[in-house]
Enzyme design. Structure first.
Site, mmCIF file in Angstrom:
data_model
loop_
_atom_site.group_PDB
_atom_site.id
_atom_site.type_symbol
_atom_site.label_atom_id
_atom_site.label_comp_id
_atom_site.label_asym_id
_atom_site.label_seq_id
_atom_site.Cartn_x
_atom_site.Cartn_y
_atom_site.Cartn_z
ATOM 1 N N LYS A 84 -73.423 -65.702 5.640
ATOM 2 C CA LYS A 84 -72.626 -65.722 6.875
ATOM 3 C C LYS A 84 -72.245 -64.308 7.283
ATOM 4 O O LYS A 84 -72.262 -63.967 8.472
ATOM 5 C CB LYS A 84 -71.374 -66.579 6.652
ATOM 6 C CG LYS A 84 -71.720 -68.054 6.440
ATOM 7 C CD LYS A 84 -70.538 -68.822 5.884
ATOM 8 C CE LYS A 84 -70.843 -70.291 5.739
ATOM 9 N NZ LYS A 84 -69.867 -71.009 4.921
ATOM 10 N N ILE A 99 -64.973 -73.190 13.523
ATOM 11 C CA ILE A 99 -64.362 -72.039 14.224
ATOM 12 C C ILE A 99 -65.398 -71.400 15.151
ATOM 13 O O ILE A 99 -66.500 -71.078 14.702
ATOM 14 C CB ILE A 99 -63.869 -70.977 13.213
ATOM 15 C CG1 ILE A 99 -62.873 -71.573 12.230
ATOM 16 C CG2 ILE A 99 -63.270 -69.786 13.942
ATOM 17 C CD1 ILE A 99 -62.441 -70.617 11.132
ATOM 18 N N GLY A 142 -67.830 -73.148 9.839
ATOM 19 C CA GLY A 142 -67.728 -74.549 10.286
ATOM 20 C C GLY A 142 -67.336 -74.675 11.745
ATOM 21 O O GLY A 142 -68.077 -74.247 12.639
ATOM 22 N N THR A 144 -74.109 -84.904 5.718
ATOM 23 C CA THR A 144 -72.722 -84.647 6.129
ATOM 24 C C THR A 144 -72.658 -84.193 7.587
ATOM 25 O O THR A 144 -71.963 -84.790 8.416
ATOM 26 C CB THR A 144 -72.111 -83.556 5.216
ATOM 27 O OG1 THR A 144 -72.206 -83.988 3.861
ATOM 28 C CG2 THR A 144 -70.658 -83.293 5.552
ATOM 29 N N VAL A 145 -73.385 -83.117 7.914
ATOM 30 C CA VAL A 145 -73.255 -82.535 9.261
ATOM 31 C C VAL A 145 -73.959 -83.405 10.303
ATOM 32 O O VAL A 145 -73.431 -83.622 11.408
ATOM 33 C CB VAL A 145 -73.803 -81.088 9.286
ATOM 34 C CG1 VAL A 145 -73.567 -80.462 10.652
ATOM 35 C CG2 VAL A 145 -73.149 -80.236 8.202
ATOM 36 N N GLU A 154 -73.815 -71.777 16.087
ATOM 37 C CA GLU A 154 -72.349 -71.692 15.963
ATOM 38 C C GLU A 154 -71.859 -72.285 14.640
ATOM 39 O O GLU A 154 -70.937 -71.762 14.013
ATOM 40 C CB GLU A 154 -71.683 -72.431 17.141
ATOM 41 C CG GLU A 154 -70.182 -72.314 17.179
ATOM 42 C CD GLU A 154 -69.705 -70.879 17.347
ATOM 43 O OE1 GLU A 154 -69.867 -70.331 18.447
ATOM 44 O OE2 GLU A 154 -69.186 -70.292 16.378
ATOM 45 N N ASP A 178 -73.384 -67.924 -0.167
ATOM 46 C CA ASP A 178 -73.201 -68.570 1.135
ATOM 47 C C ASP A 178 -72.345 -67.669 2.049
ATOM 48 O O ASP A 178 -72.679 -67.466 3.223
ATOM 49 C CB ASP A 178 -72.527 -69.943 0.946
ATOM 50 C CG ASP A 178 -72.255 -70.633 2.271
ATOM 51 O OD1 ASP A 178 -73.206 -71.123 2.893
ATOM 52 O OD2 ASP A 178 -71.077 -70.656 2.694
ATOM 53 N N VAL A 221 -71.572 -70.396 10.704
ATOM 54 C CA VAL A 221 -70.522 -69.536 10.129
ATOM 55 C C VAL A 221 -69.154 -70.167 10.398
ATOM 56 O O VAL A 221 -68.805 -70.450 11.551
ATOM 57 C CB VAL A 221 -70.565 -68.116 10.743
ATOM 58 C CG1 VAL A 221 -69.528 -67.225 10.071
ATOM 59 C CG2 VAL A 221 -71.948 -67.499 10.598
ATOM 60 N N GLY A 270 -67.256 -79.447 6.348
ATOM 61 C CA GLY A 270 -66.997 -80.879 6.526
ATOM 62 C C GLY A 270 -67.720 -81.422 7.744
ATOM 63 O O GLY A 270 -68.144 -80.669 8.620
HETATM 64 P P1 NAP Z 1 -76.712 -82.918 3.328
HETATM 65 O O1 NAP Z 1 -75.496 -83.749 3.411
HETATM 66 O O2 NAP Z 1 -77.338 -82.688 2.004
HETATM 67 O O3 NAP Z 1 -77.802 -83.532 4.332
HETATM 68 C C1 NAP Z 1 -79.099 -83.059 4.410
HETATM 69 C C2 NAP Z 1 -79.932 -84.007 5.257
HETATM 70 O O4 NAP Z 1 -81.222 -83.437 5.437
HETATM 71 C C3 NAP Z 1 -80.124 -85.385 4.634
HETATM 72 O O5 NAP Z 1 -80.029 -86.379 5.611
HETATM 73 C C4 NAP Z 1 -81.539 -85.317 4.059
HETATM 74 O O6 NAP Z 1 -82.234 -86.559 4.087
HETATM 75 C C5 NAP Z 1 -82.217 -84.387 5.040
HETATM 76 N N1 NAP Z 1 -83.286 -83.642 4.361
HETATM 77 C C6 NAP Z 1 -83.161 -82.728 3.385
HETATM 78 N N2 NAP Z 1 -84.385 -82.284 2.996
HETATM 79 C C7 NAP Z 1 -85.277 -82.962 3.734
HETATM 80 C C8 NAP Z 1 -86.693 -82.988 3.795
HETATM 81 N N3 NAP Z 1 -87.431 -82.247 2.962
HETATM 82 N N4 NAP Z 1 -87.280 -83.793 4.695
HETATM 83 C C9 NAP Z 1 -86.555 -84.569 5.524
HETATM 84 N N5 NAP Z 1 -85.207 -84.609 5.519
HETATM 85 C C10 NAP Z 1 -84.581 -83.817 4.628
HETATM 86 O O7 NAP Z 1 -76.443 -81.456 3.939
HETATM 87 P P2 NAP Z 1 -75.269 -81.018 4.918
HETATM 88 O O8 NAP Z 1 -74.047 -80.744 4.129
HETATM 89 O O9 NAP Z 1 -75.198 -81.924 6.065
HETATM 90 O O10 NAP Z 1 -75.794 -79.570 5.367
HETATM 91 C C11 NAP Z 1 -76.855 -79.439 6.282
HETATM 92 C C12 NAP Z 1 -76.951 -77.988 6.741
HETATM 93 O O11 NAP Z 1 -75.714 -77.617 7.362
HETATM 94 C C13 NAP Z 1 -77.157 -76.968 5.620
HETATM 95 O O12 NAP Z 1 -77.938 -75.909 6.106
HETATM 96 C C14 NAP Z 1 -75.741 -76.471 5.332
HETATM 97 O O13 NAP Z 1 -75.719 -75.166 4.794
HETATM 98 C C15 NAP Z 1 -75.168 -76.468 6.725
HETATM 99 N N6 NAP Z 1 -73.715 -76.584 6.795
HETATM 100 C C16 NAP Z 1 -73.075 -77.532 6.094
HETATM 101 C C17 NAP Z 1 -71.706 -77.653 6.234
HETATM 102 C C18 NAP Z 1 -70.923 -78.688 5.481
HETATM 103 O O14 NAP Z 1 -69.694 -78.675 5.577
HETATM 104 N N7 NAP Z 1 -71.551 -79.599 4.745
HETATM 105 C C19 NAP Z 1 -71.005 -76.783 7.087
HETATM 106 C C20 NAP Z 1 -71.724 -75.827 7.800
HETATM 107 C C21 NAP Z 1 -73.077 -75.738 7.657
HETATM 108 P P3 NAP Z 1 -81.746 -87.806 3.150
HETATM 109 O O15 NAP Z 1 -80.418 -88.202 3.716
HETATM 110 O O16 NAP Z 1 -82.763 -88.855 3.307
HETATM 111 O O17 NAP Z 1 -81.637 -87.254 1.758
HETATM 112 N N1 HSE Z 2 -70.753 -74.886 1.783
HETATM 113 C C1 HSE Z 2 -70.191 -74.252 2.936
HETATM 114 C C2 HSE Z 2 -68.753 -73.899 2.666
HETATM 115 C C3 HSE Z 2 -70.292 -75.177 4.123
HETATM 116 O O1 HSE Z 2 -68.194 -74.420 1.709
HETATM 117 O O2 HSE Z 2 -68.196 -73.085 3.404
HETATM 118 C C4 HSE Z 2 -69.852 -74.509 5.420
HETATM 119 O O3 HSE Z 2 -70.733 -73.503 5.784
#
Ligand code: NAP
Ligand code: HSE
Length: 452
Positions: free
Chosen positions: A210, A141, A139, A17-18, A134, A206, A137, A312
């Protein structure tokens, strides 16, 4: 280092996603970024688990997918490693190796920094490198930059906020559309808001990750994440959402932290994460969907309220990109926001039972004469003053229950208190739960009242 000083080369770990949001922003806004930084930001390698999978967005020009961490760490062209994988152990290894290899690091990973941050910040400080976060915490903001820079001249008194988009989305959907908890969680997952393990979202962990980062930035102290009192939204009942509305409140998952006393030396930090009734006139009550918001109070600024998308792909990608741009501008690392000492010492923790608040209490009692008097007596014995009550009508089919030698149907009885001590409320609920008066465990949430 990139051979061309006008370019900055990234290795990204994670293309979910990110990662996809970041790549889209770097590609679609390339001209704007070039004109703001004078640097051509290029992506060279993206680490994933499965390099054969169809991706949500095309690879940037010249970039390749890899499944080998070494392709990021050992590539001398890569200036910045951007960690967007999630989890703790593997990202910690990646970040440590990247810093040791002299590369700046940007991450969105709050679990990583709440659990192993001090060690990684120490390493980044030793190497004089950025460890920027940044996006970790709220997203999109810019709360990290706000605390670290915008409010740096203030003595901060408190912060309170909606720190988890998934929980806020679920509560909003339950509250406004009457959706069931599981259905709302499923939608949040489909929209890319939830963590890979959604327990982190709905059980409040989570938000606690933060909050630990915000406390560190606000006061330069370490409140160990594992010691934060945490309660999530998984037990919030639709009935409580409805009763809260009748009193003029919304239920929100809030993270809060407050300096008790006039300084860190003389006082301590009272903090935690819990579902809270927020008065409908407060801005926090109006934050809906996956939006987040934080209210910060400082001695010079007064109150600041930040609001925006908390999760997101694009909002989070925007925050990650902002950190990359700061590195591209050759700004000095200012990772923790403090110089003396650069790394936090332990916070003096104020025990949660020493806190004071207004409370919402829902009791399931037998509807017979004398029950209200007895509930009120237990409240009074524990120093709790009642502000408002609602006793709901008998519902047909409610079980008939005994109280002393009387029998009656069970009814919900809801109490809103004036400000009371958490210890007094805890004691009163313990006494009530041990009496014949209650037929279900009491439900209790703190209240963020109109003027607090
Ligand atoms: P996600 O959609 O699950 O994507 C994770 C990515 O990391 C995938 O591309 C996955 O590869 C890769 N990955 C995971 N484990 C791996 C490994 N062992 N070796 C190599 N690649 C690996 O996660 P996300 O939602 O983008 O979140 C990523 C980070 O951002 C997390 O720390 C989350 O807490 C943080 N975050 C997320 C959001 C949000 O809105 N989603 C907001 C703020 C912060 P594959 O694609 O091949 O599976
Ligand atoms: N899973 C987290 C949330 C992503 O829902 O706030 C953003 O950090």
């Amino acid at each position: 280092m990139s051979s061309n000083p006008c370019s900055l080369t990234l290795g990204i770990a994670g293309f979910g996603t990110v990662g996809s949001g970041l790549v889209r922003i770097l590609t679609e806004n390339r001209e704007e970024i070039l004109s703001r930084t004078g640097r051509d930001i290029r992506v060279k390698s993206i680490l994933v688990r499965d390099a054969t999978r169809q991706r949500a967005c095309p690879l940037p020009d010249g970039a390749r997918l890899t499944t080998r961490m070494d392709d990021l760490i050992e590539d001398a062209d890569i200036d910045v490693v951007v960690e967007l994988m999630g989890g703790v152990d593997l990202p910690a290894k990646l970040v440590e190796r990247a810093l040791n290899a002299g590369k700046h690091v940007v991450t969105a990973n709050k679990a990583l920094l709440a659990e192993t941050g001090n060690r990684l910040f120490a390493l980044a400080a030793e190497k004089n490198l950025h460890l920027a976060y940044e996006a970790s915490v709220c997203g999109g903001i810019p709360i990290i930059q706000t605390l670290r820079e915008g409010l740096a001249a203030n003595r901060l008194q408190s912060l309170v906020g909606i720190l988890n988009g998934t929980s806020n989305y679920i509560l909003s959907e339950m509250s406004t559309k009457g959706l069931a908890f599981d259905q709302a969680l499923k939608q949040a997952q489909e929209l890319g808001y939830a963590e890979a393990d959604p327990t982190l979202d709905i059980e409040g962990f989570d938000a606690a990750h933060k909050l630990a980062l915000l406390i560190r930035l606000a006061w330069g102290v370490e409140y160990p994440y594992a010691q934060l009192p945490v309660r999530g939204i998984s037990q919030v009942q639709p009935a409580d959402i409805v009763y809260a509305r009748e009193f003029g409140y919304r239920i929100k998952l809030l993270g809060h932290a407050r300096l008790i006393g006039d300084s860190l030396k003389n006082g301590g930090i009272e903090a935690g994460v819990r579902p809270t009734l927020v008065h409908e006139t407060l801005l926090l009550a109006r934050v809906g969907g996956a939006y987040n918001a934080v209210r910060v109070e400082g001695d010079a600024i007064g109150s600041v309220f930040l609001h925006g998308r908390g999760a997101g792909d694009m909002p989070t990608g925007s925050a990650v990109a902002a950190d990359v741009l700061a590195i591209a501008r050759n700004s000095r690392p200012n990772n923790t926001g403090f110089v003396r000492p650069a790394l936090p010492g332990p916070a003096k923790i104020v025990p949660p039972l020493e806190a004071h608040s207004h409370f919402y209490i829902r009791l399931t009692v037998t509807d017979v004469p004398g029950v209200l008097r007895d509930v009120a007596a237990i409240m009074a014995e524990n120093g709790i003053s009642i502000a408002q009550v609602i006793q709901k009508d008998r519902v047909s089919g409610a079980p008939t229950l005994a109280y002393g030698d009387q029998k009656g149907p069970s009814v919900p009885f809801i109490v809103m208190t004036h400000e009371a001590s958490a210890a007094g409320v805890h004691k009163a609920l313990e006494t009530l739960a041990g009496s014949a008066m209650l037929h279900e465990s009491p439900v209790c949430y703190p209240v963020l009242a109109k003027r607090s």
